[in-house]
Write a protein that holds these residues in place. Structure first.
Motif, short mmCIF file in Angstrom:
data_model
loop_
_atom_site.label_atom_id
_atom_site.label_comp_id
_atom_site.label_asym_id
_atom_site.label_seq_id
_atom_site.Cartn_x
_atom_site.Cartn_y
_atom_site.Cartn_z
N LEU A 110 0.67 -1.28 -0.03
CA LEU A 110 -0.14 -0.25 -0.28
C LEU A 110 0.78 1.02 -0.14
N THR A 111 0.55 2.61 -0.93
CA THR A 111 1.43 3.64 -0.74
C THR A 111 0.90 4.71 -0.52
N PRO A 112 1.44 5.43 0.20
CA PRO A 112 0.30 6.46 0.91
C PRO A 112 0.07 7.53 -0.59
N LYS A 113 -0.59 8.35 -0.33
CA LYS A 113 -0.52 9.89 -1.62
C LYS A 113 1.13 10.43 -1.49
N ARG A 114 1.58 10.60 -0.56
CA ARG A 114 2.80 11.61 -0.44
C ARG A 114 3.87 10.09 -0.86
N VAL A 115 4.19 10.25 -2.35
CA VAL A 115 5.86 9.15 -2.20
C VAL A 115 6.60 10.38 -2.87
N GLN A 116 7.59 10.36 -1.52
CA GLN A 116 8.91 10.54 -1.73
C GLN A 116 10.02 9.94 -1.91
N PRO A 117 10.28 9.64 -3.30
CA PRO A 117 11.47 8.60 -3.88
C PRO A 117 12.55 8.88 -3.55
N GLU A 118 12.86 10.64 -3.04
CA GLU A 118 13.98 11.20 -2.39
C GLU A 118 14.37 10.38 -1.05
N TYR A 119 13.95 10.28 -0.19
CA TYR A 119 13.71 9.80 0.97
C TYR A 119 14.15 8.08 1.01
N PRO A 120 14.60 7.69 2.06
CA PRO A 120 14.72 7.15 2.57
C PRO A 120 13.73 5.44 2.08
N LEU A 121 13.49 4.73 2.11
CA LEU A 121 12.10 3.48 1.87
C LEU A 121 12.00 2.97 3.53
N LEU A 122 11.16 3.14 3.57
CA LEU A 122 10.35 2.22 5.05
C LEU A 122 9.16 1.49 4.61
N VAL A 123 9.46 -0.09 4.84
CA VAL A 123 8.70 -0.80 4.52
C VAL A 123 8.00 -1.99 6.29
N TYR A 124 6.94 -0.95 5.74
CA TYR A 124 6.06 -2.01 7.48
C TYR A 124 5.73 -2.94 7.07
N LEU A 125 6.32 -4.27 8.00
CA LEU A 125 5.11 -6.01 7.91
C LEU A 125 4.59 -5.66 8.96
N PRO A 126 2.45 -5.95 8.56
CA PRO A 126 1.97 -5.91 9.34
C PRO A 126 1.19 -6.79 10.49
N GLY A 127 0.48 -6.80 11.43
CA GLY A 127 0.06 -7.72 12.63
C GLY A 127 -0.53 -9.03 11.65
N MET A 128 -1.11 -9.40 12.50
CA MET A 128 -2.21 -11.01 12.15
C MET A 128 -2.95 -10.28 11.04
N ASP A 129 -3.83 -9.37 10.84
CA ASP A 129 -4.89 -9.36 10.52
C ASP A 129 -3.84 -8.63 9.05
N GLY A 130 -3.00 -8.91 8.85
CA GLY A 130 -1.82 -8.38 7.59
C GLY A 130 -2.77 -7.35 6.19
N THR A 131 -3.51 -6.57 6.86
CA THR A 131 -4.00 -5.62 5.96
C THR A 131 -3.23 -4.19 6.01
N GLY A 132 -2.16 -3.91 6.64
CA GLY A 132 -2.09 -2.65 6.51
C GLY A 132 -2.29 -1.44 7.13
N GLN A 133 -3.94 -1.88 7.00
CA GLN A 133 -4.73 -0.80 7.03
C GLN A 133 -4.56 0.35 8.95
N LEU A 134 -4.02 -0.24 9.85
CA LEU A 134 -3.45 -0.11 11.08
C LEU A 134 -2.74 0.70 11.01
N LEU A 135 -1.83 0.88 10.11
CA LEU A 135 -0.81 1.66 9.81
C LEU A 135 -0.77 3.71 10.24
N ARG A 136 -1.95 3.09 9.58
CA ARG A 136 -2.72 5.23 9.34
C ARG A 136 -2.14 6.21 10.17
#
Length: 275
Positions: free
Chosen positions: A13-39
């Protein structure tokens, strides 16, 4: 990213603000696996990172090895667009286990690693492992009730907003029973070679909620800290298992306060201060 794509294959999932000049942070979520709770953390993290969050299909029943390959393939695809930036790997709970698998498979990819309440502690709760093997006996209609009853163990509810509590419960209920059982079985059998963990020489930040009622996360980060050669442990005194949902938790600030940001990831703070 469309819902159909998420349902078919693991994706970022990619936020609206894409910033290729910044370091990439890859978040792997918990049991739900949706990634929605990082909001609740995304805006803070975007001060210094280009954030990507793994989303697994609701019916994903893949092994650790397949999940690991999927994550690495997704990271490779991101780096094809901008290959010279550092990658921070962050895993929470179930995602903390997956992060360890991913890191030992391709240690050269990651500049920094963050593990938050890693569910590798699951095996240290014999009653939880035992109970998880009996969940197939629970009638389907009771799964929603079970999710509600699990909330106080997952989070310090008084520290989470009403809307985030609602999102947490909604997300838990969105995962099919079969998927929950499968991911519990993955946690029961989770194993990572300690010798390979010892070869991870990059800085690792181990974060645990002292009020985690689901897993012995403080003991677990101390155990992992005794294996990893270059780590720092942060214990959040009042936080529960789903600590990133808590209103007083700011992951970017935790990284900054613990000198875990390279200059490129800290530049955003300087720019905001100037603005």
């Amino acid at each position: 990213m469309t819902i159909t794509e998420v349902e078919l294959n693991p994706c970022f999932l990619t936020p609206k603000r894409v910033q290729p000049e910044y370091p990439l942070l890859v978040y792997l979520p918990g049991m739900d696996g949706t990634g929605q709770l990082l909001r609740s953390q995304t805006a803070g993290l975007e001060i210094g990172f280009d954030v990507r969050c793994l989303a697994l299909p609701r019916k994903d029943l893949n092994s650790w090895d397949v999940l690991t390959k999927s994550v690495l393939d997704l990271i490779d695809a991101e780096l094809e667009k901008s290959s010279h930036r550092p990658v921070y790997l962050c895993g929470e709970s179930f995602g903390g286990c997956l992060a360890m698998k991913v890191a030992i498979q391709a240690p050269h990819l990651f500049k920094r690693i963050i593990l938050i309440n890693p569910a590798s502690a699951f095996q240290l709760r014999p009653w939880l492992s035992w109970a998880s093997q009996l969940t197939y006996l629970v009638p389907s209609g009771l799964y929603d009730v079970g999710a509600l009853g699990l909330l106080p163990f997952l989070a310090s509810l008084s520290r989470i907003s009403q809307s985030d509590r609602h999102d947490l419960l909604k997300t838990m209920r969105s995962v099919p029973e079969e998927t929950v059982l499968w991911r519990l079985s993955l946690l029961r059998e989770f194993h990572v070679d300690e010798e390979k963990l010892r070869r991870l020489t990059q800085p690792v930040l181990l974060i645990a909620g002292a009020s985690d009622r689901l897993l012995p996360s403080v003991s677990e980060v101390n155990r992992i800290g005794n294996i990893l050669p270059n780590n720092k442990i942060v214990v959040l005194p009042n936080c529960g298992h789903a600590c990133l949902l808590e209103q007083d938790t700011n992951l970017y600030k935790i990284l900054k306060d613990n000198d875990f940001l390279e200059r490129k990831a800290d530049m955003g703070t300087e720019l905001e201060a100037r603005g």
